[in-house]
Write an enzyme that holds these catalytic residues in place. Structure first.
Site, PDB file in Angstrom:
ATOM      1  N   ASN A   7       0.858  -1.186   0.000  1.00 18.75           N
ATOM      2  CA  ASN A   7       0.000   0.000   0.000  1.00 18.75           C
ATOM      3  C   ASN A   7       0.894   1.235   0.000  1.00 18.75           C
ATOM      4  OD1 ASN A   7      -1.817   2.035   0.458  1.00 18.75           O
ATOM      5  ND2 ASN A   7      -2.676   1.159   2.340  1.00 18.75           N
ATOM      6  N   ARG A  85      -2.876  -2.148  -3.126  1.00 12.01           N
ATOM      7  CA  ARG A  85      -4.067  -1.326  -2.889  1.00 12.01           C
ATOM      8  C   ARG A  85      -4.012  -0.126  -3.835  1.00 12.01           C
ATOM      9  NH1 ARG A  85      -5.325   3.018   1.627  1.00 12.01           N
ATOM     10  NH2 ARG A  85      -7.491   3.350   1.111  1.00 12.01           N
ATOM     11  N   HIS A 174     -13.090   2.817   0.720  1.00 14.52           N
ATOM     12  CA  HIS A 174     -13.024   1.825   1.812  1.00 14.52           C
ATOM     13  C   HIS A 174     -13.690   0.505   1.407  1.00 14.52           C
ATOM     14  CE1 HIS A 174     -13.029   5.276   5.027  1.00 14.52           C
ATOM     15  NE2 HIS A 174     -11.781   4.914   4.757  1.00 14.52           N
ATOM     16  N   ARG A 235     -11.612  15.489   8.120  1.00 11.97           N
ATOM     17  CA  ARG A 235     -12.462  15.857   6.977  1.00 11.97           C
ATOM     18  C   ARG A 235     -13.859  16.228   7.457  1.00 11.97           C
ATOM     19  NH1 ARG A 235     -11.356  10.558   3.893  1.00 11.97           N
ATOM     20  NH2 ARG A 235      -9.099  10.646   3.785  1.00 11.97           N
ATOM     21  N   GLU A 379      -7.903  -5.316   6.037  1.00 16.80           N
ATOM     22  CA  GLU A 379      -7.832  -5.012   4.605  1.00 16.80           C
ATOM     23  C   GLU A 379      -6.707  -5.781   3.924  1.00 16.80           C
ATOM     24  OE1 GLU A 379      -8.980  -0.555   3.964  1.00 16.80           O
ATOM     25  OE2 GLU A 379      -8.508  -0.845   6.070  1.00 16.80           O
TER      26      GLU A 379
END
Ligand code: ADP
Length: 395
Positions: A7, A85, A174, A235, A379
């Site tokens: 990743n 990823r 996600h 965010r 993940e």
């Protein structure tokens, strides 16, 4: 055969060597501050941790450290595939893909949709191909799981040509996590996927909520970018789109400044004026910090509203899944969210909720409630499994 999961961020490289069947991880690590004098790689050799300085190092040097670690373990020749990823696959990718020159071009074509992430993902794939030239490389997209959303969920009410010419639609992110925890939840509930309607709430630094019907995403809270939806660490989540023009006139801010502030200085951090870290906010709120209390309350309120909205996409709700650092650890956030969702049939089991922290998964509602569960996301394992399936020709 082991699968290497990679990743790449703009200055970081996270890796893990996994057995996709057992989930065993003999080697993992994180290279940070790549490209600077402070670059280093932290390596975890199945419990034994070391840090390797890598001044000025970039992806190729970080892969060099990884190769040396694999050699030391005698595992280099045992790696069967590399899974990457990739953040944005646009409408082109609804499943993981074997990396070919054509697939790299398609990922490049998605750069305008994810200008910070996709270039780093591409650079990581290219460096990994040089480090592991003989192996199949597979791209696993954050957006792919959500490509099953119906048009009613993914279109914005804007002129059609914004969609057809510029790809302005909701994509969602996600996806790997939502897909993984939905599968785990079905197993924990002892239910078959085809007739199970779940809402999954991935609550980490980024947060998103997804409606999963029969194992397929039918709506999600993030949109064209990961800025839409619920309140997150830094965010904002949803704001009035008129805010940009208003602030540009009132405060003389540029679009770039406003977007950066909405991404990096808003959310829990902006509301509290203190931190984006939920654990610290809970502690500060308990000490009486007003901004921290408000930040947690708004986070919970907006999360509950989003879950209730997702119930509309499903028609019937069979379970709510909490995951991510906040979802897996904050009994406070889970309890307060469920308390706001009584109208959907949730009744929290306080003791079970308090127990489900630090890796302890389980159902946190009473037997007469619609079940809510804590599921630990993984993940890397999901990417390793999908990589394996692509290599085996199953996907
Ligand atoms: P990322 O999205 O970067 O992978 P994580 O999934 O690790 O992030 O989630 C990070 C968030 O989880 C932070 O807000 C952190 O405070 C929160 N968190 C971790 N442990 C706890 C805890 N015990 N109580 C409350 N929040 C926690």
């Amino acid at each position: 055969m082991w699968t290497l999961v990679v990743n790449c961020g703009s200055s970081s490289l996270k890796f893990a060597l996994l057995d996709p069947s057992s989930g065993e991880v003999p080697l993992s690590g994180l290279a940070e501050r790549l490209g600077s004098d402070l670059a280093s790689v932290r390596v975890d050799r199945g419990g034994e941790r070391v840090s390797v300085p890598l001044p000025g190092g970039s992806y190729p040097e970080a892969f060099g450290v990884l190769l040396a670690e694999l050699d030391a373990l005698g595992l280099r020749s045992e790696v069967g595939a590399v899974g990457h990823r990739v953040v944005h696959g646009g409408e082109r990718f609804s499943a993981p893909a074997l990396v070919t020159p054509e697939v790299l071009d398609a990922i490049r074509a998605c750069v305008p949709l994810a200008p910070l992430h996709n270039p780093a993902n591409l650079a990581g794939i290219e460096a990994a191909q040089e480090a592991f030239p003989g192996l199949p490389h597979v791209a696993v997209f954050d957006t792919a799981f959500h490509q099953t959303m119906p048009e009613v969920a993914y279109r914005y009410a804007v002129p059609e040509e914004w969609y057809t010419q510029h790809g302005v639609r909701r994509y969602g992110f996600h996806g790997t996590s939502h897909a993984y925890v939905a599968g785990e939840a079905a197993r924990m509930l002892g239910r078959d996927f085809p007739d199970l309607n779940l809402v999954t709430a991935h609550l980490g630094n980024g947060c998103s909520v997804t409606a999963v019907q029969g194992g397929r995403s039918v709506d999600t809270s993030m949109g064209l970018t990961p800025l839409e939806g619920v309140v997150m660490g830094t965010r904002s989540g949803d704001v009035d789109p008129g805010l940009h023009d208003y602030l540009a006139r009132q405060a003389g801010l540029s679009l770039t400044q406003i977007t950066a502030t909405l991404n990096r200085e808003s959310g829990l951090l902006g509301l509290s004026g203190l931190t984006n870290d939920m654990r610290e906010l809970e502690e500060a709120a308990a000490r009486g910090h007003e901004g921290a209390r408000l930040a947690v309350e708004i986070f919970v309120y907006r999360l509950a509203k989003s879950v209730a909205g997702m119930a509309v996409a499903l028609g019937r709700l069979d379970g709510l899944v909490f995951t991510g650092g906040i979802g897996e650890n904050s009994a406070t956030v889970r309890g307060a969210t469920l308390a706001r969702l009584g109208l959907l049939g949730f009744k929290v089991d306080e003791a079970a909720n308090a127990r489900a922290v630090r890796g302890r998964a389980g159902i946190i509602t009473t037997p007469d409630s619609v079940p809510a569960l804590v599921v630990n996301t993984n993940e890397e394992l999901m990417i390793a499994r999908e990589t394996q399936s692509v290599v085996a020709g199953e996907l």
